[in-house]
Design a protein around this motif. Structure first.
Motif, PDB file in Angstrom:
ATOM      1  N   ASP A  60      13.527  40.371  -5.988  1.00  0.00           N
ATOM      2  CA  ASP A  60      14.641  41.231  -5.573  1.00  0.00           C
ATOM      3  C   ASP A  60      15.784  40.382  -5.055  1.00  0.00           C
ATOM      4  O   ASP A  60      16.948  40.576  -5.428  1.00  0.00           O
ATOM      5  CB  ASP A  60      14.192  42.199  -4.457  1.00  0.00           C
ATOM      6  CG  ASP A  60      13.590  43.467  -5.033  1.00  0.00           C
ATOM      7  OD1 ASP A  60      14.181  44.036  -5.960  1.00  0.00           O
ATOM      8  OD2 ASP A  60      12.533  43.885  -4.555  1.00  0.00           O
ATOM      9  N   ALA A  88      19.844  40.006  -6.276  1.00  0.00           N
ATOM     10  CA  ALA A  88      20.947  40.297  -5.348  1.00  0.00           C
ATOM     11  C   ALA A  88      21.830  39.055  -5.195  1.00  0.00           C
ATOM     12  O   ALA A  88      23.067  39.145  -5.171  1.00  0.00           O
ATOM     13  CB  ALA A  88      20.382  40.724  -4.002  1.00  0.00           C
ATOM     14  N   ASN A 104       8.242  44.283  -2.133  1.00  0.00           N
ATOM     15  CA  ASN A 104       8.538  45.610  -2.684  1.00  0.00           C
ATOM     16  C   ASN A 104       8.775  46.622  -1.568  1.00  0.00           C
ATOM     17  O   ASN A 104       9.669  47.475  -1.658  1.00  0.00           O
ATOM     18  CB  ASN A 104       7.357  46.032  -3.559  1.00  0.00           C
ATOM     19  CG  ASN A 104       7.658  47.200  -4.492  1.00  0.00           C
ATOM     20  OD1 ASN A 104       6.903  48.147  -4.550  1.00  0.00           O
ATOM     21  ND2 ASN A 104       8.766  47.152  -5.205  1.00  0.00           N
ATOM     22  N   THR A 107      12.074  45.550   0.599  1.00  0.00           N
ATOM     23  CA  THR A 107      13.371  45.823  -0.006  1.00  0.00           C
ATOM     24  C   THR A 107      13.736  47.311   0.135  1.00  0.00           C
ATOM     25  O   THR A 107      14.900  47.688   0.055  1.00  0.00           O
ATOM     26  CB  THR A 107      13.362  45.358  -1.486  1.00  0.00           C
ATOM     27  OG1 THR A 107      14.660  45.021  -1.883  1.00  0.00           O
ATOM     28  CG2 THR A 107      12.810  46.391  -2.430  1.00  0.00           C
ATOM     29  N   SER A 156      13.597  50.016  -1.577  1.00  0.00           N
ATOM     30  CA  SER A 156      14.362  50.743  -2.593  1.00  0.00           C
ATOM     31  C   SER A 156      13.789  52.153  -2.742  1.00  0.00           C
ATOM     32  O   SER A 156      12.576  52.336  -2.771  1.00  0.00           O
ATOM     33  CB  SER A 156      14.259  50.003  -3.928  1.00  0.00           C
ATOM     34  OG  SER A 156      14.665  50.846  -4.978  1.00  0.00           O
ATOM     35  N   PRO A 157      14.682  53.156  -2.899  1.00  0.00           N
ATOM     36  CA  PRO A 157      14.163  54.519  -3.111  1.00  0.00           C
ATOM     37  C   PRO A 157      13.454  54.667  -4.452  1.00  0.00           C
ATOM     38  O   PRO A 157      12.759  55.654  -4.670  1.00  0.00           O
ATOM     39  CB  PRO A 157      15.422  55.393  -3.063  1.00  0.00           C
ATOM     40  CG  PRO A 157      16.581  54.476  -3.181  1.00  0.00           C
ATOM     41  CD  PRO A 157      16.149  53.095  -2.801  1.00  0.00           C
ATOM     42  N   ILE A 158      13.654  53.692  -5.368  1.00  0.00           N
ATOM     43  CA  ILE A 158      12.991  53.788  -6.672  1.00  0.00           C
ATOM     44  C   ILE A 158      11.972  52.680  -6.884  1.00  0.00           C
ATOM     45  O   ILE A 158      11.566  52.411  -8.008  1.00  0.00           O
ATOM     46  CB  ILE A 158      14.018  53.822  -7.834  1.00  0.00           C
ATOM     47  CG1 ILE A 158      15.053  52.712  -7.672  1.00  0.00           C
ATOM     48  CG2 ILE A 158      14.666  55.186  -7.934  1.00  0.00           C
ATOM     49  CD1 ILE A 158      15.967  52.566  -8.876  1.00  0.00           C
ATOM     50  N   GLY A 159      11.540  52.027  -5.799  1.00  0.00           N
ATOM     51  CA  GLY A 159      10.451  51.055  -5.909  1.00  0.00           C
ATOM     52  C   GLY A 159       9.179  51.788  -6.321  1.00  0.00           C
ATOM     53  O   GLY A 159       8.959  52.936  -5.918  1.00  0.00           O
ATOM     54  N   TYR A 202      18.049  55.541   3.799  1.00  0.00           N
ATOM     55  CA  TYR A 202      18.339  54.642   2.685  1.00  0.00           C
ATOM     56  C   TYR A 202      18.348  53.176   3.151  1.00  0.00           C
ATOM     57  O   TYR A 202      19.167  52.782   3.987  1.00  0.00           O
ATOM     58  CB  TYR A 202      19.696  55.002   2.052  1.00  0.00           C
ATOM     59  CG  TYR A 202      20.020  54.123   0.873  1.00  0.00           C
ATOM     60  CD1 TYR A 202      19.282  54.216  -0.302  1.00  0.00           C
ATOM     61  CD2 TYR A 202      21.019  53.177   0.954  1.00  0.00           C
ATOM     62  CE1 TYR A 202      19.549  53.385  -1.386  1.00  0.00           C
ATOM     63  CE2 TYR A 202      21.314  52.348  -0.128  1.00  0.00           C
ATOM     64  CZ  TYR A 202      20.560  52.462  -1.288  1.00  0.00           C
ATOM     65  OH  TYR A 202      20.814  51.632  -2.350  1.00  0.00           O
ATOM     66  N   ARG A 203      17.383  52.400   2.643  1.00  0.00           N
ATOM     67  CA  ARG A 203      17.239  50.970   2.957  1.00  0.00           C
ATOM     68  C   ARG A 203      17.099  50.695   4.457  1.00  0.00           C
ATOM     69  O   ARG A 203      17.346  49.576   4.915  1.00  0.00           O
ATOM     70  CB  ARG A 203      18.406  50.154   2.403  1.00  0.00           C
ATOM     71  CG  ARG A 203      18.612  50.343   0.902  1.00  0.00           C
ATOM     72  CD  ARG A 203      17.996  49.249   0.104  1.00  0.00           C
ATOM     73  NE  ARG A 203      18.320  49.361  -1.307  1.00  0.00           N
ATOM     74  CZ  ARG A 203      17.741  48.664  -2.273  1.00  0.00           C
ATOM     75  NH1 ARG A 203      16.796  47.808  -1.999  1.00  0.00           N
ATOM     76  NH2 ARG A 203      18.068  48.817  -3.522  1.00  0.00           N
ATOM     77  N   ILE A 221      12.916  50.094 -14.190  1.00  0.00           N
ATOM     78  CA  ILE A 221      12.689  50.711 -12.894  1.00  0.00           C
ATOM     79  C   ILE A 221      12.555  52.222 -13.103  1.00  0.00           C
ATOM     80  O   ILE A 221      13.137  52.783 -14.022  1.00  0.00           O
ATOM     81  CB  ILE A 221      13.906  50.410 -11.973  1.00  0.00           C
ATOM     82  CG1 ILE A 221      14.144  48.904 -11.892  1.00  0.00           C
ATOM     83  CG2 ILE A 221      13.737  51.015 -10.602  1.00  0.00           C
ATOM     84  CD1 ILE A 221      13.369  48.141 -10.903  1.00  0.00           C
TER      85      ILE A 221
END
Ligand SMILES: Cc1cc2nc3c(=O)[nH]c(=O)nc-3n(C[C@H](O)[C@H](O)[C@H](O)COP(=O)(O)OP(=O)(O)OC[C@H]3O[C@@H](n4cnc5c(N)ncnc54)[C@H](O)[C@@H]3O)c2cc1C
Ligand code: FES
Ligand code: FES
Length: 471
Positions: free
Chosen positions: A215, A219, A292, A295, A297-300, A334-335, A372
């Motif tokens: 990840d 970035a 994982n 990080t 992520s909402p879509i991990g 979020y995050r 993803i």
């Protein structure tokens, strides 16, 4: 092997069989080091984001086999004390390997840009498994894009090479690694124990905590950011540990997805299918469970599955020691997570199946491989007789965080899993989620597919679903 407890100013590793050292900033990409410092230009740059596989190299980090990895998202920091092989290092006494021969004689290459990466991925596969099934060959190629040849001749070359037997070179003696490496304003810390890691975290709360870098590497490439201080987790023995009891597995935060795949495969085949679709061989070899989750992520893909399985997470800091919480409570917004500035993720504990339970996880993405999720749905239920006695349903891609569908769960509890209860549960999903639209899928698509996946789960349990494509 213990580190040399001194500060060094070079990264030392084995490159194509010879010990080398480079005075580079630890946050230099491995690809930059290979091409521009070691002047080995067979390793190509395509996407620079871990997607195309043109930069694939082989890395050996301990006693295990050489594994394919993406040099574009790896840093020099991750090379210290390892064995690295580039395509230039494959030939033995000037002779091409059987795979290289087979690629040449099967017409498996046209423009050739992807070919070194493909050869490296397939070499990793053939060294790990002498006679791979065709499916394993496709798996090994999931992270390698070829725009001109088509994959059939490449797969044929892999099969032909497997028949001739593949020589796996003796592992080299790995060079001593250093607990601290500093060059040109970038410092790498490589603690070996959790206490040292938490002490460094307390001292440098703004440092980059680096695990597999899959990840962070993307970035970094996207934002052209430099890391002036890196704390690597990969040498921390507590974070690399895997413990197994009759009830649960505990995976250290720096355990890779490939290692988890091998552990859970027989008891949670559905989880294994999900992990098999997690990025590519290259990504699973480097990417860790801690990364994982870290990080956020909402879509991990890991979090929905692990939340549905009832996983817990252990965090630790120098000041307050360790604390354990349900994984679902780790994600706040979020995050945003429960992780405090002086804390690190230590491990994740995943209950093993006890019997009388069912677990399935489904990933919907635009492409089957190396993509993803748009929506990821994980279902765990326990039955008493014909009734649902306990249940956990978690979704990714439906909210700012991976989250349980508690209203949906309540509609199923104490009832048979039949068309009535499933219909009630499906209708209640609006109370749990208001998904967003983005380029992966509209809010309406997400809502509809999230509902359909519960129906799919119920039908799968009854053996009714037609397996058009393994979800
Ligand atoms: C091509 C590609 C495909 C991918 N496919 C998928 C996919 O299919 N599904 C999916 O879910 N993800 C996917 N990913 C994302 C990524 O591979 C995973 O999230 C992976 O698990 C990250 O782990 P890492 O070790 O590489 O994390 P890193 O990049 O090293 O770290 C990620 C974050 O976690 C933090 N962190 C890491 N360890 C700790 C710790 N112990 N304590 C505190 N913070 C920590 C880091 O500081 C950083 O903020 C993909 C990435 C790429 C490049
Ligand atoms: S350059 Fe595309 S994966 Fe590295
Ligand atoms: S041979 Fe041209 S990209 Fe594969």
């Amino acid at each position: 092997m213990n580190p040399q407890a001194i500060t060094a100013d070079t990264i030392r590793f084995i490159l194509n069989g010879k010990e080398v050292s480079f005075a580079v900033r630890p946050d230099t990409t491995a690809l930059d080091l290979i091409r521009n410092h070691a002047h080995l230009v067979g390793t190509k740059e395509g996407c620079a984001e871990g997607d195309c596989g043109a930069c694939t190299v082989l890395v050996r980090r301990g006693d295990g086999p050489r594994q394919a990895a993406n040099a574009c998202i790896m840093t020099a920091a991750q090379l210290d004390g390892v064995e690295l092989t580039t395509v230039e290092g494959l030939k033995h006494n000037g002779v091409m390997t059987p795979l290289q021969d087979a690629m040449a004689s099967n017409g498996s290459s046209q423009c050739g840009f992807c070919t070194p990466g493909i050869v490296m991925s397939l070499t990793g596969l053939l060294e790990a498994s002498a006679e791979p099934e065709e499916e394993a060959i496709h798996d090994a190629l999931a992270g390698n894009l070829c725009r001109c040849t088509g994959y059939r001749p490449i797969v044929e070359a892999a099969k032909a090479a497997a028949k001739t037997g593949v020589r796996s070179p003796e592992p080299a003696d790995l060079p001593q690694w250093h607990s601290e490496i500093s060059f040109d304003g970038s410092v790498l810390h490589q603690p070996a124990a959790l206490d040292d890691l938490t002490a460094l975290r307390a001292q440098y709360p703004d440092a980059t905590i680096l695990a597999g870098g899959t990840d962070l590497g993307v970035a970094r490439a996207d934002y052209h950011s430099d890391w002036d201080r890196i704390i690597s987790t990969r040498r921390v023995k507590e974070l690399r540990a895997m413990e197994e009891t009759a009830e649960a597995w505990t995976f250290g935060a720096a355990v890779t997805w490939e290692e988890i795949l091998q552990t859970v495969r027989s008891e949670y085949p559905s989880l294994a299918t999900l992990i098999r679709r997690f990025g590519s061989t290259q990504i699973r070899a480097m990417g860790t469970v801690g990364g994982n989750i870290g990080t956020a992520s909402p879509i991990g893909d890991g979090p929905p599955a692990l939340i549905a399985l009832g996983a817990s997470i252990t965090l630790a800091s120098q000041a307050n020691g360790a604390r354990t919480l349900p994984l679902e409570d780790f994600f706040l917004d979020y995050r945003k997570t429960e992780l405090r500035p002086d804390e690190v993720i230590v491990s994740v504990t995943v209950p093993r199946p006890k019997g009388g339970e069912e677990f399935r996880v489904y990933k919907l993405s635009k492409r089957y491989d190396q993509d993803i999720s748009t929506v990821c749905a994980a279902f765990w239920i326990a039955m008493e007789g014909s009734h649902v006695s306990a249940c956990r349903i978690a979704y990714g891609g439906m909210a700012a965080i991976p989250k349980r569908a508690k209203t949906m769960e309540n509609k199923l509890l104490g009832r048979e899993l039949d068309s009535d209860s499933v219909a009630d549960a499906v209708h209640s999903l609006h109370d749990d989620f208001s998904p967003l639209s983005d380029w992966r899928g509209s809010a309406a698509y997400r809502m509809q597919t999230a509902k359909a996946l519960l129906e799919r789960f119920a039908r799968d349990l009854k053996g009714e679903a037609v397996e058009v494509m393994a979800l």
